[in-house]
Design a protein around this motif. Structure first.
Motif, PDB file in Angstrom:
ATOM      1  N   GLY A  45       0.605  -1.098   0.112  1.00 56.98           N
ATOM      2  CA  GLY A  45       0.005  -0.071   0.030  1.00 56.98           C
ATOM      3  C   GLY A  45       0.774   1.237  -0.078  1.00 56.98           C
ATOM      4  N   LEU A  46       1.924   1.181  -0.413  1.00 60.62           N
ATOM      5  CA  LEU A  46       2.846   2.621  -0.610  1.00 60.62           C
ATOM      6  C   LEU A  46       2.947   2.902  -2.116  1.00 60.62           C
ATOM      7  N   THR A  47       3.248   4.349  -1.947  1.00 61.78           N
ATOM      8  CA  THR A  47       3.093   5.155  -3.161  1.00 61.78           C
ATOM      9  C   THR A  47       4.569   5.989  -3.363  1.00 61.78           C
ATOM     10  N   ALA A  48       4.773   5.855  -4.583  1.00 60.85           N
ATOM     11  CA  ALA A  48       6.210   6.623  -4.833  1.00 60.85           C
ATOM     12  C   ALA A  48       5.829   7.606  -5.733  1.00 60.85           C
ATOM     13  N   ALA A  49       5.275   8.988  -5.486  1.00 59.20           N
ATOM     14  CA  ALA A  49       5.200  10.068  -6.017  1.00 59.20           C
ATOM     15  C   ALA A  49       6.305  11.014  -6.605  1.00 59.20           C
ATOM     16  N   ALA A  50       7.088  10.773  -5.940  1.00 64.34           N
ATOM     17  CA  ALA A  50       8.474  11.471  -6.314  1.00 64.34           C
ATOM     18  C   ALA A  50       9.707  10.632  -6.068  1.00 64.34           C
ATOM     19  N   PRO A  51      10.932  11.049  -6.574  1.00 60.37           N
ATOM     20  CA  PRO A  51      11.988  10.166  -6.429  1.00 60.37           C
ATOM     21  C   PRO A  51      12.446   9.788  -5.002  1.00 60.37           C
ATOM     22  N   ILE A  52      12.542   8.416  -4.788  1.00 59.91           N
ATOM     23  CA  ILE A  52      13.138   8.078  -3.412  1.00 59.91           C
ATOM     24  C   ILE A  52      14.499   7.413  -3.426  1.00 59.91           C
ATOM     25  N   ASP A  53      15.015   7.230  -2.238  1.00 60.61           N
ATOM     26  CA  ASP A  53      16.044   6.089  -2.066  1.00 60.61           C
ATOM     27  C   ASP A  53      15.811   4.971  -1.409  1.00 60.61           C
ATOM     28  N   LEU A  54      16.306   3.819  -1.315  1.00 58.56           N
ATOM     29  CA  LEU A  54      16.022   2.652  -0.510  1.00 58.56           C
ATOM     30  C   LEU A  54      17.232   2.541   0.479  1.00 58.56           C
ATOM     31  N   VAL A  55      17.084   2.669   1.654  1.00 58.59           N
ATOM     32  CA  VAL A  55      18.218   2.418   2.779  1.00 58.59           C
ATOM     33  C   VAL A  55      17.910   0.828   3.276  1.00 58.59           C
ATOM     34  N   LEU A  56      18.920   0.142   3.343  1.00 56.44           N
ATOM     35  CA  LEU A  56      18.934  -1.070   4.048  1.00 56.44           C
ATOM     36  C   LEU A  56      20.157  -1.053   5.092  1.00 56.44           C
ATOM     37  N   SER A  57      19.472  -1.153   6.357  1.00 58.19           N
ATOM     38  CA  SER A  57      20.641  -0.996   7.642  1.00 58.19           C
ATOM     39  C   SER A  57      20.416  -2.198   8.460  1.00 58.19           C
ATOM     40  N   ILE A  58      21.681  -2.845   8.737  1.00 55.84           N
ATOM     41  CA  ILE A  58      21.737  -3.944   9.721  1.00 55.84           C
ATOM     42  C   ILE A  58      22.153  -3.198  11.248  1.00 55.84           C
ATOM     43  N   ILE A  59      21.288  -3.537  12.197  1.00 61.03           N
ATOM     44  CA  ILE A  59      21.419  -2.767  13.416  1.00 61.03           C
ATOM     45  C   ILE A  59      21.482  -3.494  14.555  1.00 61.03           C
ATOM     46  N   ALA A 157      20.325   4.828  -4.462  1.00 55.20           N
ATOM     47  CA  ALA A 157      19.769   6.067  -4.697  1.00 55.20           C
ATOM     48  C   ALA A 157      18.787   6.058  -6.045  1.00 55.20           C
ATOM     49  N   SER A 158      17.835   6.729  -5.805  1.00 58.09           N
ATOM     50  CA  SER A 158      16.985   6.903  -6.937  1.00 58.09           C
ATOM     51  C   SER A 158      16.571   5.792  -7.814  1.00 58.09           C
ATOM     52  N   PRO A 159      15.993   4.586  -7.297  1.00 52.57           N
ATOM     53  CA  PRO A 159      15.775   3.390  -8.114  1.00 52.57           C
ATOM     54  C   PRO A 159      14.613   3.761  -8.929  1.00 52.57           C
ATOM     55  N   SER A 160      14.370   3.242 -10.310  1.00 53.38           N
ATOM     56  CA  SER A 160      13.377   3.549 -10.928  1.00 53.38           C
ATOM     57  C   SER A 160      12.084   2.745 -10.753  1.00 53.38           C
ATOM     58  N   ILE A 161      11.377   3.471  -9.937  1.00 47.48           N
ATOM     59  CA  ILE A 161       9.855   3.042  -9.452  1.00 47.48           C
ATOM     60  C   ILE A 161       9.070   4.390  -9.105  1.00 47.48           C
ATOM     61  N   SER A 162       7.942   4.059  -9.626  1.00 46.41           N
ATOM     62  CA  SER A 162       6.809   5.266  -9.351  1.00 46.41           C
ATOM     63  C   SER A 162       5.307   4.672  -9.287  1.00 46.41           C
ATOM     64  N   GLY A 163       4.593   5.250  -8.788  1.00 46.53           N
ATOM     65  CA  GLY A 163       3.174   4.747  -8.479  1.00 46.53           C
ATOM     66  C   GLY A 163       3.044   3.774  -7.272  1.00 46.53           C
ATOM     67  N   GLY A 164       2.195   2.752  -7.113  1.00 49.42           N
ATOM     68  CA  GLY A 164       1.857   1.996  -6.000  1.00 49.42           C
ATOM     69  C   GLY A 164       2.854   0.770  -6.203  1.00 49.42           C
ATOM     70  N   TYR A 165       3.604   0.460  -4.698  1.00 49.65           N
ATOM     71  CA  TYR A 165       4.507  -0.493  -4.496  1.00 49.65           C
ATOM     72  C   TYR A 165       4.122  -1.019  -3.011  1.00 49.65           C
ATOM     73  N   SER A 166       5.117  -2.202  -2.693  1.00 46.88           N
ATOM     74  CA  SER A 166       5.124  -2.622  -1.661  1.00 46.88           C
ATOM     75  C   SER A 166       6.433  -2.849  -1.190  1.00 46.88           C
ATOM     76  N   LEU A 167       6.896  -2.948  -0.197  1.00 52.41           N
ATOM     77  CA  LEU A 167       8.065  -2.898   0.675  1.00 52.41           C
ATOM     78  C   LEU A 167       8.298  -4.372   1.001  1.00 52.41           C
ATOM     79  N   VAL A 168       9.223  -5.088   0.687  1.00 52.43           N
ATOM     80  CA  VAL A 168       9.334  -6.641   0.930  1.00 52.43           C
ATOM     81  C   VAL A 168      10.662  -6.846   1.416  1.00 52.43           C
TER      82      VAL A 168
END
Length: 251
Positions: A45-59, A157-168
């Motif tokens: 139920g997420l939406t990419a309406a503008a450029p985003i970055d995906l950060v993966l952190s191991i804490i 940084a700035s993966p090619s994605i727009s519109g509705g998506y899920s984070l998996v």
């Protein structure tokens, strides 16, 4: 005597015709085992309406360790990899153990704490506005006596994605000698090795990644991952999966 001899000849002919002992049998080649999906969590139920970055952190959280009191500016998803974590917020405490998903609210003050007696570890996936930060410390709050520690972090940084998506988020466990089939992914992702070593084949080129190293995967790539080491390999991934797309398709 003649009838016994005739019966013997008929039996021998039938054995040859039916693939009896005179026909050679070739063993079928064995297929290497695939990895095991140890944990998998999804935030739809997420939406990419503008450029985003995906950060993966191991804490990492030592016993008694805590994050700073902080806020998130965007939806996020964390998977507990080890131990237990308690997320404190104004709406109440929520505890997660290994394999559980932790969802921290947007624009609310939260704090993650290890109230257990053993080590705890979390993989956090944060799709943030391009150039943004996953968290912001809340001003005026005291620093934790034992702070948590970010072991590894990687930004796509700035993966090619727009519109509705899920984070998996997915955690894969490769026994020695196991491998994936050749495959493609339906959305961009980040993978971090947290145990062992991973050899990735892509377009005829192979590269090996060790603990703490990360790499990205993009839709359309033909990929294959191998554990050519002698110990288990564990890899953590986070993908931005467009609505209607398949996470993995065998090539």
């Amino acid at each position: 005597m003649k009838s016994i001899l005739s019966l013997a000849l008929v039996a021998a002919a039938l054995a040859v015709a039916c693939g009896g002992t005179s026909a050679s049998t070739q063993p079928k080649p064995s297929t290497p085992p695939g990895p095991v999906v140890k944990y998998k969590n999804t935030l739809p139920g997420l939406t990419a309406a503008a450029p985003i970055d995906l950060v993966l952190s191991i804490i990492d959280f030592a016993p008694g360790a805590a994050s700073a009191v902080h806020t998130h500016s965007a939806p996020n998803l964390a998977t507990v990899l080890q131990g237990q974590i308690t997320v404190k917020s104004a709406s109440g405490d929520k505890q997660g153990v290994a394999g559980d998903a932790l969802l921290e609210p947007v624009n609310q003050a939260v704090q993650a704490v290890n109230l257990g007696t053993g080590e705890a570890m979390v993989a956090g996936a944060f799709p943030v506005p391009h150039g943004g930060k996953p968290t912001a410390a809340v001003a005026g709050q005291p620093a934790p006596a034992t702070p948590n520690k970010t072991l590894y972090s990687f930004t796509l940084a700035s993966p090619s994605i727009s519109g509705g998506y899920s984070l998996v988020q997915q955690v894969l466990d490769f026994a020695p000698g196991s491998q994936t089939p050749k495959h493609r992914h339906g959305g961009p992702g980040v993978i971090t090795v947290i145990q062992g070593q991973l050899t990735l084949g892509s377009d005829g080129v192979e590269k090996t990644y060790i603990v703490g190293e990360s790499f990205t995967e993009t839709p359309g790539q033909s990929l294959q991952a191998f554990n050519r080491g002698t110990t288990d390999l564990i890899a953590v991934s986070a993908f931005l999966l467009p609505d209607g797309a398949q996470l993995t398709t065998n090539a």
